[in-house]
Design a protein around this motif. Sequence first.
Motif, PDB file in Angstrom:
ATOM      1  N   LEU A 178       0.624  -1.177  -0.026  1.00 20.06           N
ATOM      2  CA  LEU A 178      -0.088   0.020   0.102  1.00 20.06           C
ATOM      3  C   LEU A 178       0.757   1.384  -0.088  1.00 20.06           C
ATOM      4  N   ALA A 179       2.016   1.284   0.790  1.00 20.87           N
ATOM      5  CA  ALA A 179       2.754   2.279   0.718  1.00 20.87           C
ATOM      6  C   ALA A 179       3.572   2.847  -0.725  1.00 20.87           C
ATOM      7  N   MET A 180       3.674   1.634  -1.351  1.00 17.54           N
ATOM      8  CA  MET A 180       4.118   1.936  -2.694  1.00 17.54           C
ATOM      9  C   MET A 180       3.038   2.418  -3.603  1.00 17.54           C
ATOM     10  N   LEU A 181       1.958   1.974  -3.545  1.00 16.86           N
ATOM     11  CA  LEU A 181       0.854   2.185  -4.358  1.00 16.86           C
ATOM     12  C   LEU A 181       0.222   3.778  -4.186  1.00 16.86           C
ATOM     13  N   ASP A 182       0.569   4.229  -2.904  1.00 13.49           N
ATOM     14  CA  ASP A 182       0.383   5.579  -2.737  1.00 13.49           C
ATOM     15  C   ASP A 182       1.321   6.403  -3.528  1.00 13.49           C
ATOM     16  N   ALA A 183       2.664   5.922  -3.277  1.00 16.71           N
ATOM     17  CA  ALA A 183       3.760   6.704  -3.554  1.00 16.71           C
ATOM     18  C   ALA A 183       3.735   6.681  -5.270  1.00 16.71           C
ATOM     19  N   ASP A 184       3.543   5.480  -5.754  1.00 21.05           N
ATOM     20  CA  ASP A 184       3.353   5.675  -7.220  1.00 21.05           C
ATOM     21  C   ASP A 184       2.105   6.481  -7.854  1.00 21.05           C
ATOM     22  N   VAL A 185       1.074   6.208  -7.381  1.00 21.53           N
ATOM     23  CA  VAL A 185      -0.376   7.232  -7.761  1.00 21.53           C
ATOM     24  C   VAL A 185       0.177   8.509  -7.536  1.00 21.53           C
ATOM     25  N   ALA A 186       0.549   9.064  -6.344  1.00 22.39           N
ATOM     26  CA  ALA A 186       1.015  10.465  -6.179  1.00 22.39           C
ATOM     27  C   ALA A 186       2.037  10.770  -7.132  1.00 22.39           C
ATOM     28  N   GLY A 187       2.937  10.041  -7.244  1.00 22.21           N
ATOM     29  CA  GLY A 187       4.067  10.581  -8.292  1.00 22.21           C
ATOM     30  C   GLY A 187       3.562  10.893  -9.815  1.00 22.21           C
ATOM     31  N   HIS A 188       2.580  10.060 -10.145  1.00 19.07           N
ATOM     32  CA  HIS A 188       2.169  10.111 -11.458  1.00 19.07           C
ATOM     33  C   HIS A 188       1.381  11.162 -11.782  1.00 19.07           C
ATOM     34  N   VAL A 189       0.453  11.506 -10.497  1.00 17.71           N
ATOM     35  CA  VAL A 189      -0.413  12.610 -10.519  1.00 17.71           C
ATOM     36  C   VAL A 189       0.586  13.900 -10.452  1.00 17.71           C
ATOM     37  N   SER A 190       1.322  14.017  -9.732  1.00 18.22           N
ATOM     38  CA  SER A 190       2.309  14.979  -9.384  1.00 18.22           C
ATOM     39  C   SER A 190       2.912  15.342 -10.924  1.00 18.22           C
ATOM     40  N   PHE A 191       3.337  14.408 -11.396  1.00  9.21           N
ATOM     41  CA  PHE A 191       4.186  14.438 -12.673  1.00  9.21           C
ATOM     42  C   PHE A 191       3.034  15.243 -13.970  1.00  9.21           C
ATOM     43  N   TRP A 192       1.841  14.553 -13.773  1.00 11.42           N
ATOM     44  CA  TRP A 192       0.783  15.212 -14.823  1.00 11.42           C
ATOM     45  C   TRP A 192       0.544  16.562 -14.440  1.00 11.42           C
ATOM     46  N   LEU A 193       0.365  16.929 -13.236  1.00 14.52           N
ATOM     47  CA  LEU A 193      -0.015  18.357 -12.869  1.00 14.52           C
ATOM     48  C   LEU A 193       1.364  19.162 -13.216  1.00 14.52           C
ATOM     49  N   ASP A 194       2.503  18.889 -13.167  1.00 12.89           N
ATOM     50  CA  ASP A 194       3.714  19.592 -13.416  1.00 12.89           C
ATOM     51  C   ASP A 194       3.941  19.865 -15.105  1.00 12.89           C
ATOM     52  N   ASN A 195       3.520  18.842 -15.696  1.00 12.15           N
ATOM     53  CA  ASN A 195       3.780  18.632 -17.053  1.00 12.15           C
ATOM     54  C   ASN A 195       2.539  18.937 -17.947  1.00 12.15           C
ATOM     55  N   ARG A 196       1.478  20.079 -17.397  1.00 10.44           N
ATOM     56  CA  ARG A 196       0.289  20.650 -17.948  1.00 10.44           C
ATOM     57  C   ARG A 196      -0.599  19.450 -18.478  1.00 10.44           C
ATOM     58  N   GLY A 197      -0.777  18.375 -17.848  1.00 13.77           N
ATOM     59  CA  GLY A 197      -1.506  17.343 -18.226  1.00 13.77           C
ATOM     60  C   GLY A 197      -1.348  16.340 -19.158  1.00 13.77           C
ATOM     61  N   CYS A 198      -0.035  16.033 -19.134  1.00 10.15           N
ATOM     62  CA  CYS A 198       0.679  15.132 -20.155  1.00 10.15           C
ATOM     63  C   CYS A 198       1.465  14.165 -19.291  1.00 10.15           C
ATOM     64  N   LEU A 199       0.856  12.793 -19.841  1.00  2.00           N
ATOM     65  CA  LEU A 199       1.797  11.604 -19.408  1.00  2.00           C
ATOM     66  C   LEU A 199       2.207  10.964 -20.618  1.00  2.00           C
ATOM     67  N   ASP A 200       3.242  10.383 -20.637  1.00  4.04           N
ATOM     68  CA  ASP A 200       3.883   9.515 -21.597  1.00  4.04           C
ATOM     69  C   ASP A 200       3.422   8.047 -21.553  1.00  4.04           C
ATOM     70  N   ASP A 201       3.382   7.178 -22.675  1.00  2.99           N
ATOM     71  CA  ASP A 201       2.721   6.100 -22.427  1.00  2.99           C
ATOM     72  C   ASP A 201       3.059   5.342 -21.370  1.00  2.99           C
ATOM     73  N   ARG A 202       4.421   5.093 -21.035  1.00  2.00           N
ATOM     74  CA  ARG A 202       4.876   4.362 -19.862  1.00  2.00           C
ATOM     75  C   ARG A 202       4.179   4.597 -18.622  1.00  2.00           C
ATOM     76  N   ARG A 203       4.030   5.928 -18.488  1.00  3.05           N
ATOM     77  CA  ARG A 203       3.527   6.453 -17.403  1.00  3.05           C
ATOM     78  C   ARG A 203       1.940   6.372 -17.244  1.00  3.05           C
ATOM     79  N   ARG A 204       1.400   6.327 -18.325  1.00  2.00           N
ATOM     80  CA  ARG A 204      -0.096   6.297 -18.367  1.00  2.00           C
ATOM     81  C   ARG A 204      -0.337   4.829 -18.178  1.00  2.00           C
ATOM     82  N   ASN A 205       0.384   3.999 -18.759  1.00  7.20           N
ATOM     83  CA  ASN A 205       0.246   2.400 -18.671  1.00  7.20           C
ATOM     84  C   ASN A 205       0.465   2.120 -16.855  1.00  7.20           C
ATOM     85  N   ALA A 206       1.402   2.649 -16.474  1.00  9.32           N
ATOM     86  CA  ALA A 206       1.825   2.339 -15.110  1.00  9.32           C
ATOM     87  C   ALA A 206       0.527   2.934 -14.223  1.00  9.32           C
ATOM     88  N   LEU A 207       0.163   3.922 -14.495  1.00  2.60           N
ATOM     89  CA  LEU A 207      -0.967   4.743 -13.805  1.00  2.60           C
ATOM     90  C   LEU A 207      -2.369   3.737 -13.888  1.00  2.60           C
TER      91      LEU A 207
END
Length: 101
Positions: A37-66
């Motif tokens: 659960l701690a890794m689940l939290d960290a991973d989702v938070a990381g992807h959301v933060s990345f998405w916000l920092d990059n104006r709503g963009c996720l590459d395919d790898r990050r999108r699939n991971a999320l």
Amino acid sequence: MNLDDERTEAVARMWRDHVSLPFPGRLRSVDVAGVELAMLDADVAGHVSFWLDNRGCLDDRRRNALATRERQLDTVIPELTGEEAAYFRHLLDMAVLVLEA
């Protein structure tokens, strides 16, 4: 304001709320349905933060991971109760909005 702007604002608000919440202490080093659960939290938070920092963009790898983490949230949330379930439901809601963008 268009739908993308509204979605970004909604995720940004949810993100601000999320970072103010403490991780449920009882769930540190806990696996539910084979998901740490701690890794689940960290991973989702990381992807959301990345998405916000990059104006709503996720590459395919990050999108699939999320998307994988979204499915895992769907699996673990029914196994949790109360504030713990609410904490992870909040993560799920953010993940869904980001993946729908």
